[in-house]
Design an enzyme around this catalytic site. Structure first.
Site, short mmCIF file in Angstrom:
data_model
loop_
_atom_site.label_atom_id
_atom_site.label_comp_id
_atom_site.label_asym_id
_atom_site.label_seq_id
_atom_site.Cartn_x
_atom_site.Cartn_y
_atom_site.Cartn_z
CD GLU A 212 54.62 35.95 74.61
OE1 GLU A 212 54.59 36.30 73.43
OE2 GLU A 212 53.85 35.08 75.10
N GLY A 266 40.13 37.29 76.12
CA GLY A 266 41.17 38.02 76.85
C GLY A 266 40.99 39.52 76.82
NE ARG A 267 39.31 40.75 70.71
CZ ARG A 267 39.50 39.48 70.37
NH1 ARG A 267 40.46 38.76 70.94
NH2 ARG A 267 38.73 38.90 69.46
CD GLU A 352 43.91 39.80 70.17
OE1 GLU A 352 45.17 39.74 70.12
OE2 GLU A 352 43.27 39.60 71.22
CG HIS A 383 52.15 71.14 71.51
ND1 HIS A 383 52.53 72.44 71.21
CD2 HIS A 383 51.09 71.24 72.34
CE1 HIS A 383 51.74 73.28 71.85
NE2 HIS A 383 50.85 72.58 72.54
#
Length: 542
Positions: A212, A266-267, A352, A383
């Site tokens: 990606e 990565g996270r 993850e 709401h």
């Protein structure tokens, strides 16, 4: 045996749950009116009120015992000293090293990682200063006014969340955007109103092969070169990667490649070079202030007794509801407009990490793991979905995050916002009985509809203000909470094999969608039919 599941400590919590399951928060507060004063904990700038949970002192003692049964202290020490606790990838887990001070020293596998970290931070700071001052220019000599980070997952969610969180600290003369989705609409919208001569792209990919990210980066390259030519690429692209060969092949000068390491998941990475877009936006000083907040929470987690340790308390409370009350989801509700992307960021961090079904040794885990994490900023959610939390049939523990001082004082707004935080946690805890509703003279047929069961657990996290330092503290708090839970469950919170299968199949299906000739298909009947229908609708041979 990894973790605490099946230990005497786990069995003791299960037995205790039988005595607590029918307890109501109304009764717990009535029996101990001071619980709201002492069922609290503080760390650095954060104040945690956990009194509105379905727990007693005995509950908390038994829950903390789970950490001892799971060997949490040894796991913390192992992480902070660089042991390879990511066993399936044989890696250290050292996001905590990303925010250690320059004076620290940590040698892992023969390398002083702190020196490496600060060398990259210094390189980032020098680049950010050049760009912010205007001394770094594009190919035409014009100043860079637009910065676009191209990444996905941890290379996008962290920088995008933190930029929104710290927007008020950013240079408003810079337009900072983030492209992650391979849907071409994402790239189109990010660039449609920009001038290529004033735009810098940061391509963030450890391997520089993520499909990606490279697809979007290639589109960015084509967009730029169509306007400015091939020679413009080194002036308008930098990389955050470890793959110098691929970076150079793309046309980026490797002198403008910012490194990070395989011990950074990565996270857990936006406080590394992955945060270059954030450093450009807010400046090196604010970025380092954020790192100081991370480190302050790291030290609290590493050194504070578990019964007063914020990540431990939040972690064991999450296990209490996930495994003993059967709660499947956890809501994170920040009452701050700038934290609009914080719940999305936590989704990856938590789901993850702890979305696992086997333990460290590969055996079935034996209990429910990671909850579904979700939420949006208040008061908007009130709401939308709060109705379900208040009067639905699902137990949803929630974290409410609030700040004493707003970024901007608009008369009356912040007091009203904060009143809603306190009111919602009170309403969720105590509800409204049938007798109370009837005493208000409500029509009999409406009474059941206007009765609130209450007994919905919440944590309230209160901080002085949303600053770079406090953001670092908050993120580290949740990082370590996830680690505590993974340790109790005996799972590896630092791999993510579950994302691989879909990627492999997508790589197989892509040429089947695009080939000139009708491809032979041997998927299941549903997938084959979908491929044929798509090809036909796109005017391709089937």
């Amino acid at each position: 045996m990894a973790g605490a599941i099946g230990t005497p400590a786990w069995d003791a919590v299960a037995q205790h749950h039988h005595t607590m399951a029918g307890q109501h928060l109304r009764d717990l507060f009535a029996g101990d009116p001071r619980r709201g004063e002492y069922m609290v904990a503080e760390a650095v700038d954060l104040y945690l009120d956990y009194s509105k949970h379905r727990v007693t002192d005995e509950t908390m003692r038994l829950l903390v015992n789970l950490t001892e049964a799971a060997g949490l202290r040894a796991r913390i020490d192992a992480m902070f000293t660089g042991a390879h606790i990511n066993v399936t990838e044989d890696r250290a887990v050292l996001h905590v090293a990303l925010r250690m001070p320059r004076s620290a020293r940590l040698v892992v596998d023969g390398q002083d990682v702190i020196a490496d970290v600060h060398a990259v931070l210094d390189k980032m700071a020098a680049f950010a200063d050049r760009l912010r001052s205007g001394s770094w220019t594009g190919a035409t000599g014009r100043r860079i006014a637009n910065v676009i980070n191209i990444g996905i997952g941890g290379s996008d969610l962290g920088p995008a969340m933190s930029y929104e969180a710290l927007r008020d600290f950013s240079d408003r003369a810079l337009t900072v955007r983030f492209v992650s989705n391979v849907d071409g609409n994402d790239f189109w919208e990010a660039t449609a109103d920009l001038d290529p001569a004033e735009t810098l792209f940061i391509v963030s990919s450890k391997t520089f092969t993520t499909v990606e990210t490279i697809t979007n980066a290639t589109s960015a390259r084509n967009w730029l070169t169509a306007a400015l030519g091939e020679d413009a690429v080194p002036h308008h692209f930098v990389a955050v990667s470890t793959n110098a060969e691929k970076v150079a092949e793309f046309g980026i000068d490797t002198a403008n490649m910012f490194e990070f390491w395989d011990w950074v998941g990565g996270r857990y990475s936006y406080d590394s070079a992955i945060g270059l877009s954030l450093m450009i936006a807010v400046g090196p000083a604010a970025f380092r202030e954020m790192l100081e907040g991370f480190h302050a929470m790291d030290e609290h987690f590493r050194t504070t007794p578990f019964e007063r340790n914020l990540p431990v308390l939040m972690g064991v409370l999450g296990v209490w509801y996930r495994d003993f009350f059967g709660a499947q989801t956890h809501a994170v509700l920040p009452y701050n407009h700038y934290l609009s992307r914080f719940p999305s960021y936590l989704q990856q961090l938590d789901m993850e990490s702890n979305g696992k079904s086997v333990t460290l040794d590969g055996s079935p885990v034996g209990a429910d793991t990671g909850p579904i994490v979700w939420g949006t900023p208040g008061t908007n959610g009130q709401h939308a979905y709060y109705q379900l939390i208040h009067q639905g049939t699902t137990l949803i523990p929630a974290d409410f995050i609030a700040f004493v001082t707003p970024a901007h004082e608009v008369e009356g707004h912040h007091d009203l916002l904060t009143a809603n935080v306190f009111a919602q946690t009170e309403a969720l805890a105590f509800g409204k009985t049938r007798e109370q509703v009837e005493a208000e003279g409500v029509a009999a047929f409406q009474v059941p509809h206007r009765t609130f069961a209450g007994n919905h657990p919440t944590s309230t996290i209160l901080a002085p203000a949303l600053t770079p330092r406090v953001l670092g503290e908050l993120v580290a708090l949740y990082e370590h909470k996830v680690f505590v839970q993974g340790t109790i469950w005996g799972i590896n919170s630092f791999d993510q094999w579950g994302v691989e299968l879909g990627k492999q199949l997508a790589n197989r299906i892509t040429p089947e969608l695009t080939s000139a000739a009708a491809p032979p298909l041997d998927h299941d009947s549903s997938t084959d039919a979908l491929i044929r229908r798509y090809r036909k609708a796109r005017g391709r041979v089937v």
